[in-house]
Design a protein around this motif. Sequence first.
Motif, PDB file in Angstrom:
ATOM      1  N   HIS A  75       0.864  -1.188   0.000  1.00  0.00           N
ATOM      2  CA  HIS A  75       0.000   0.000   0.000  1.00  0.00           C
ATOM      3  C   HIS A  75       0.896   1.233   0.000  1.00  0.00           C
ATOM      4  N   TYR A  78      -1.318   3.637   3.367  1.00  0.00           N
ATOM      5  CA  TYR A  78      -2.558   2.907   3.683  1.00  0.00           C
ATOM      6  C   TYR A  78      -3.658   3.149   2.655  1.00  0.00           C
ATOM      7  N   HIS A  81      -4.316   0.064  -2.203  1.00  0.00           N
ATOM      8  CA  HIS A  81      -4.053  -1.372  -2.048  1.00  0.00           C
ATOM      9  C   HIS A  81      -4.230  -2.107  -3.378  1.00  0.00           C
TER      10      HIS A  81
END
Length: 135
Positions: A75, A78, A81
């Motif tokens: 990632h 975050y 992905h």
Amino acid sequence: MEKKNGSKKMNIAIIHPDLGIGGAERLIVDAAVELASHGHNVHIFTSHHDRNRCFEETLAGSFAVTVYGSFLPRHIFYRFHAVCAYIRCIFVALCVLFKWPSFDVVLADQVSVVIPILKLKKYSKVAICNFISLI
């Protein structure tokens, strides 16, 4: 290379983005175990396989597991992905394309972007399996 019942022993590659512990991974491992038990040569290629957190069949040796691209991020802050999974699978597919001889069948799980890359080896059949949609 013929089995005793007359069916041909096949070389099968499975490309999966992350071989951890989950439902899609369980189906991949079960498919690999079943194919190997029928005498086929099965090889799973992935971008992540943690030997401390995986299904024990991946360590048993009935089929091979090869990791390419574990250095690539999973990632970015975050986020992204899916983009990272695509990039990692493209890297795995390129490694399979250039480092391995042809396979009779290549199963690509979850990430279909690898199909055009794998079809560059015209003597391999490529199939996309979206096991996650079966759950």
